[in-house]
Design an enzyme around this catalytic site. Structure first.
Site, PDB file in Angstrom:
ATOM      1  N   VAL A  29      46.358 -80.126  97.115  1.00  0.00           N
ATOM      2  CA  VAL A  29      45.365 -79.297  97.800  1.00  0.00           C
ATOM      3  C   VAL A  29      45.494 -79.587  99.291  1.00  0.00           C
ATOM      4  O   VAL A  29      45.527 -80.754  99.695  1.00  0.00           O
ATOM      5  CB  VAL A  29      43.934 -79.585  97.308  1.00  0.00           C
ATOM      6  CG1 VAL A  29      42.910 -78.811  98.125  1.00  0.00           C
ATOM      7  CG2 VAL A  29      43.801 -79.246  95.824  1.00  0.00           C
TER       8      VAL A  29
ATOM      9  N   GLY B 276      38.227 -82.259  98.604  1.00  0.00           N
ATOM     10  CA  GLY B 276      36.842 -82.679  98.412  1.00  0.00           C
ATOM     11  C   GLY B 276      35.891 -81.541  98.128  1.00  0.00           C
ATOM     12  O   GLY B 276      34.670 -81.720  98.176  1.00  0.00           O
ATOM     13  N   GLN B 277      36.433 -80.367  97.810  1.00  0.00           N
ATOM     14  CA  GLN B 277      35.595 -79.197  97.554  1.00  0.00           C
ATOM     15  C   GLN B 277      35.730 -78.675  96.123  1.00  0.00           C
ATOM     16  O   GLN B 277      35.287 -77.577  95.816  1.00  0.00           O
ATOM     17  CB  GLN B 277      35.938 -78.093  98.560  1.00  0.00           C
ATOM     18  CG  GLN B 277      35.709 -78.542 100.000  1.00  0.00           C
ATOM     19  CD  GLN B 277      36.128 -77.498 101.009  1.00  0.00           C
ATOM     20  OE1 GLN B 277      35.822 -76.320 100.842  1.00  0.00           O
ATOM     21  NE2 GLN B 277      36.811 -77.917 102.052  1.00  0.00           N
ATOM     22  N   GLY B 278      36.371 -79.473  95.257  1.00  0.00           N
ATOM     23  CA  GLY B 278      36.473 -79.105  93.848  1.00  0.00           C
ATOM     24  C   GLY B 278      37.646 -78.206  93.504  1.00  0.00           C
ATOM     25  O   GLY B 278      37.780 -77.784  92.358  1.00  0.00           O
TER      26      GLY B 278
ATOM     27  N   GLY C  26      41.023 -78.915  93.532  1.00  0.00           N
ATOM     28  CA  GLY C  26      41.947 -79.614  92.639  1.00  0.00           C
ATOM     29  C   GLY C  26      41.376 -79.758  91.244  1.00  0.00           C
ATOM     30  O   GLY C  26      42.077 -79.572  90.252  1.00  0.00           O
TER      31      GLY C  26
ATOM     32  N   TYR D 253      41.464 -88.864  88.411  1.00  0.00           N
ATOM     33  CA  TYR D 253      41.801 -88.239  87.132  1.00  0.00           C
ATOM     34  C   TYR D 253      40.886 -88.703  86.001  1.00  0.00           C
ATOM     35  O   TYR D 253      40.610 -87.933  85.081  1.00  0.00           O
ATOM     36  CB  TYR D 253      43.278 -88.464  86.799  1.00  0.00           C
ATOM     37  CG  TYR D 253      44.180 -87.621  87.674  1.00  0.00           C
ATOM     38  CD1 TYR D 253      44.265 -86.248  87.490  1.00  0.00           C
ATOM     39  CD2 TYR D 253      44.926 -88.182  88.696  1.00  0.00           C
ATOM     40  CE1 TYR D 253      45.074 -85.466  88.291  1.00  0.00           C
ATOM     41  CE2 TYR D 253      45.744 -87.404  89.509  1.00  0.00           C
ATOM     42  CZ  TYR D 253      45.806 -86.046  89.294  1.00  0.00           C
ATOM     43  OH  TYR D 253      46.606 -85.259  90.102  1.00  0.00           O
TER      44      TYR D 253
END
Length: 136
Positions: free
Chosen positions: A77, A83-85, A87, A117
């Protein structure tokens, strides 16, 4: 930042892939041309890419035999969008598609990424190995 992210299973263009991978130094590590990177994406079992308008901002893929095993790889990403969802959504879509075919999804990652993960539902289960002669 306006978040109107579009997810698709279309393979990005060679230029888009190369540019995104370049943000992380992957091109220098992989030593593949734009055409070769694109070929790897095209030959994948499944690809999910994220776009902000026409800009590729994230991608990931599954390589698989289509019967038993599926390997998640190439998840990336763009730094401006982390950090925004994004991925997490790419992983969710790839895992869901694999589960629909009853494939066992696995991945390899650096130790620093295991927490990421694990939050997405993966467990550490084995030690990864690589051909050290490839690094020569």
């Amino acid at each position: 930042m306006d978040m109107n992210i579009r997810y698709t299973d279309e393979v990005p263009s060679p230029d888009q892939i190369y540019c995104l991978y370049d943000c992380f130094g992957w091109n220098e590590f992989l030593k593949l041309s734009k055409v070769q990177l694109h070929q790897a994406m095209v030959q994948s079992w499944s690809v999910i890419s994220a776009y902000d308008e026409d800009a590729l901002i994230g991608t990931g893929r599954i390589i698989s035999d289509g019967v038993m095993n599926a390997y998640l790889c190439g998840l990336v990403v763009h730094p401006d969008y982390q950090g925004q969802g994004i991925g997490s959504e790419i992983v969710r879509q790839l895992v869901e598609k694999s589960r629909q075919k009853n494939l066992h999804v696995e991945l390899f990652c650096t130790e620093e990424l295991t927490n990421y993960y694990e939050k997405l539902g993966f467990d550490v289960f084995a030690a990864g190995m690589k051909d050290k002669r490839r690094d020569v």
